[in-house]
Design an enzyme around this catalytic site. Structure first.
Site, PDB file in Angstrom:
ATOM      1  N   CYS A 113      -4.845   2.896  -3.513  1.00 18.77           N
ATOM      2  CA  CYS A 113      -3.521   3.238  -2.963  1.00 18.77           C
ATOM      3  C   CYS A 113      -2.484   2.168  -3.282  1.00 18.77           C
ATOM      4  O   CYS A 113      -1.572   1.904  -2.492  1.00 18.77           O
ATOM      5  CB  CYS A 113      -3.568   3.494  -1.460  1.00 18.77           C
TER       6      CYS A 113
ATOM      7  N   LYS B  32     -10.885   0.041  10.518  1.00 20.61           N
ATOM      8  CA  LYS B  32     -11.193  -1.089   9.635  1.00 20.61           C
ATOM      9  C   LYS B  32     -11.662  -2.298  10.432  1.00 20.61           C
ATOM     10  O   LYS B  32     -11.858  -3.380   9.881  1.00 20.61           O
ATOM     11  CB  LYS B  32      -9.946  -1.471   8.825  1.00 20.61           C
TER      12      LYS B  32
ATOM     13  N   ASP C 233       2.600  -5.047   7.599  1.00 23.62           N
ATOM     14  CA  ASP C 233       1.434  -4.167   7.516  1.00 23.62           C
ATOM     15  C   ASP C 233       0.183  -5.032   7.674  1.00 23.62           C
ATOM     16  O   ASP C 233      -0.203  -5.753   6.762  1.00 23.62           O
ATOM     17  CB  ASP C 233       1.461  -3.451   6.152  1.00 23.62           C
TER      18      ASP C 233
ATOM     19  N   HIS D 255       0.861  -1.191   0.000  1.00 21.58           N
ATOM     20  CA  HIS D 255       0.000   0.000   0.000  1.00 21.58           C
ATOM     21  C   HIS D 255       0.896   1.239   0.000  1.00 21.58           C
ATOM     22  O   HIS D 255       2.033   1.185   0.479  1.00 21.58           O
ATOM     23  CB  HIS D 255      -0.844  -0.049   1.278  1.00 21.58           C
TER      24      HIS D 255
ATOM     25  N   GLN E 199      -5.074  -5.043   6.754  1.00 18.15           N
ATOM     26  CA  GLN E 199      -6.157  -5.868   6.197  1.00 18.15           C
ATOM     27  C   GLN E 199      -6.166  -7.277   6.781  1.00 18.15           C
ATOM     28  O   GLN E 199      -6.930  -8.131   6.313  1.00 18.15           O
ATOM     29  CB  GLN E 199      -6.038  -5.950   4.662  1.00 18.15           C
TER      30      GLN E 199
HETATM   31  N1  7TS Z   1      -2.087  -0.777   4.537  1.00 17.81           N
HETATM   32  C1  7TS Z   1      -3.075  -1.425   3.918  1.00 17.81           C
HETATM   33  C2  7TS Z   1      -2.860  -2.829   3.451  1.00 17.81           C
HETATM   34  C3  7TS Z   1      -4.297  -0.789   3.729  1.00 17.81           C
HETATM   35  O1  7TS Z   1      -5.281  -1.452   3.111  1.00 17.81           O
HETATM   36  C4  7TS Z   1      -4.473   0.530   4.179  1.00 17.81           C
HETATM   37  C5  7TS Z   1      -5.748   1.285   3.941  1.00 17.81           C
HETATM   38  C6  7TS Z   1      -3.413   1.152   4.834  1.00 17.81           C
HETATM   39  C7  7TS Z   1      -2.233   0.467   4.992  1.00 17.81           C
HETATM   40  C8  7TS Z   1      -3.522   2.521   5.389  1.00 17.81           C
HETATM   41  O2  7TS Z   1      -4.455   2.570   6.428  1.00 17.81           O
HETATM   42  P1  7TS Z   1      -4.855   3.979   7.045  1.00 17.81           P
HETATM   43  O3  7TS Z   1      -5.846   3.645   8.095  1.00 17.81           O
HETATM   44  O4  7TS Z   1      -3.610   4.580   7.555  1.00 17.81           O
HETATM   45  O5  7TS Z   1      -5.444   4.759   5.912  1.00 17.81           O
HETATM   46  N2  7TS Z   1      -6.437   0.868   2.807  1.00 17.81           N
HETATM   47  C9  7TS Z   1      -7.489   1.489   2.246  1.00 17.81           C
HETATM   48  C10 7TS Z   1      -8.171   0.927   1.180  1.00 17.81           C
HETATM   49  O6  7TS Z   1      -7.906  -0.143   0.671  1.00 17.81           O
HETATM   50  N3  7TS Z   1      -9.168   1.762   0.826  1.00 17.81           N
HETATM   51  O7  7TS Z   1      -9.140   2.832   1.640  1.00 17.81           O
HETATM   52  C11 7TS Z   1      -8.092   2.666   2.525  1.00 17.81           C
END
Ligand code: 7TS
Length: 425
Positions: A383, A244, A218, A141, A221
């Site tokens: 992303c 999430k 990471d 990501h 997910q």
């Molecule tokens: N890593 C992964 C694998 C993600 O899916 C996301 C967010 C992040 C890091 C970053 O998370 P955040 O809470 O710091 O934003 N992914 C997504 C997505 O798939 N659609 O919107 C956000």
């Protein structure tokens, strides 16, 4: 085809905890909340972007603000003590949930992105040099990809990418070629938010550790969707986001092995993170507070505790099993169309999300048609722009599932996709 098994979760009971799922959509978007023109039932399949929040978590936030809202670690008055205790216990709960040794290894951040940046700045800027390399994967990501790419530019460290093969899996032979004795850090996504691939992160950790490097996993997910034990993976750092996993926005978690966090310098300076300050110098507070400068994410942390309680009441094994059934069903239904391309591994070997394209229809048009049906999916590059470049498409539509989704909702999705196919045929 399709799932015949009963759901591993009592979906009706789960749905009752999420009033937002009763919403209708289709009306004037400048009016937040259900309004006059909203007549189409919502089918929410954008859980990889953010999940919804059950009443139990909304209640924990309301209870905090109604009954013991106070700043932490600075008052000896009763409300401050109550808030401090609840905030500290939230760290303990997170530690227990992901198998950390204790609260010292659990730093609250704003989100996964901030956790990545914390390590990149506090560790990477100080430890990396032109002789080092950082190993990422092509499915990272932007939260990790952009962060380590830019730290590479600042330090001269070489940033390299493990190939994703045609099935959407990591090429571990390539990983074994790239990881060498100069590998200081690897950053590997546990579950791809675009491909749905579940990566062999424990195997990757072994590989990196054999060369005395560190690994950041990471888990944005994975933690919301399956049982995770950071010690079983042997991750040095691990991150995820509260929003999430039934929690609120504004809270993420950085797990780090205690000795590594002890050795690292703070990333942000200010109140809360210090023990002693003079005009000349300062001493840092104990872990994890050393990395939580200023008034921290108090309400969000307490709410994350409630979210974890909620998920563990359901059972993370059941959460995982439920999503696998839905993902497999969606995969099977969508692969029935010749003109639908699905990215990532086959239906029985993926996490609960499906990114796809319909030939001749831009993902944005597709998701706009789905929206007309009340079906909420994400369209874009999720992303993962370089990964989409590699797939040879500018964007994709992505349906992502959670504990409250049903087979009938996937039928709605498939019907809407079929509509789009016919419209553009
Ligand atoms: N890593 C992964 C694998 C993600 O899916 C996301 C967010 C992040 C890091 C970053 O998370 P955040 O809470 O710091 O934003 N992914 C997504 C997505 O798939 N659609 O919107 C956000």
């Amino acid at each position: 085809m399709g799932i015949q098994e009963p759901y591993p979760l009592d979906v009706e009971a789960v749905r009752a905890d999420f009033p937002i799922l009763e919403r209708k959509v289709g009306g004037d978007v400048t009016v937040p909340g259900e309004g006059e023109g909203d007549t189409t039932p919502l089918v929410y399949l954008d859980n990889a972007a953010t999940s919804h929040t059950p009443e139990q978590v909304v209640g924990a936030i309301a209870d905090y603000y109604r009954s013991y809202n106070s700043n932490v670690h600075r008052g000896i008055h009763q409300l401050s003590q109550e808030a401090s205790t609840a905030y500290e216990h939230a760290h303990d709960r997170v530690a227990e949930f992901v198998g950390a040794e204790g609260r010292e290894e659990v730093v609250f951040t704003k989100n996964t992105t901030e956790a990545e940046n914390l390590v990149a700045y506090a560790w990477g800027l100080n430890e990396l040099g032109p002789e080092d390399n950082v190993v990422l994967t092509e499915m990272e990501h932007h939260a990790s990809l952009v962060t380590w790419q830019q730290i590479g530019k600042k330090t001269g460290a070489d940033v390299r990418f493990v190939r994703v093969d045609d099935d959407g899996r990591l090429d571990m032979d390539h990983a074994r070629e790239l990881v060498d004795d100069d590998t200081a850090m690897a950053n590997v996504v546990h579950v791809s938010n675009t491909l749905g691939t579940v990566n062999p992160v424990a195997e990757f950790a072994d590989l990196v550790h054999d060369h005395d490097g560190l690994i950041f996993v990471d888990g944005a997910q994975s933690v919301p969707h399956m049982p995770v034990d950071v010690q079983a993976i042997d991750a040095d750092f691990f991150a995820f986001s509260g929003h999430k996993m039934c929690g609120p926005t504004g809270i993420g978690v950085l797990y780090g092995k205690q000795h590594l966090l002890e050795e690292m310098q703070p990333y942000l300076y200010g109140g809360e993170m210090i023990r002693k300050v003079t005009f000349e110098d300062s001493e840092w507070e104990d872990l994890p507070w050393k990395f939580e400068a200023g008034t921290p994410v108090i309400a969000q942390g307490i709410a994350l505790h409630a979210a974890i309680d909620y998920l563990e009441d359901l059972g993370m094994e059941n959460v995982h099993a439920h999503e696998q059934l839905l993902a497999e069903y969606a995969y099977d239904e969508l692969t029935a169309y010749d003109d639908v391309d699905i990215y990532g591994p086959p239906g029985d070997d993926r996490a609960g999300l499906v990114a796809f394209n319909v030939d001749g229809v831009h993902a944005h048009d597709l998701s706009s048609i789905l929206n007309d049906h009340g079906v909420a999916v994400r369209a874009g590059d999720h992303c993962t722009q370089p990964l989409h470049d590699k797939l040879g498409v500018p964007a994709s539509a992505r349906a992502s599932f959670y504990i409250y989704n049903t087979r009938e909702e996937i039928d709605e999705l498939v019907e809407a996709v079929d509509d789009a196919r016919q419209l553009f045929a």
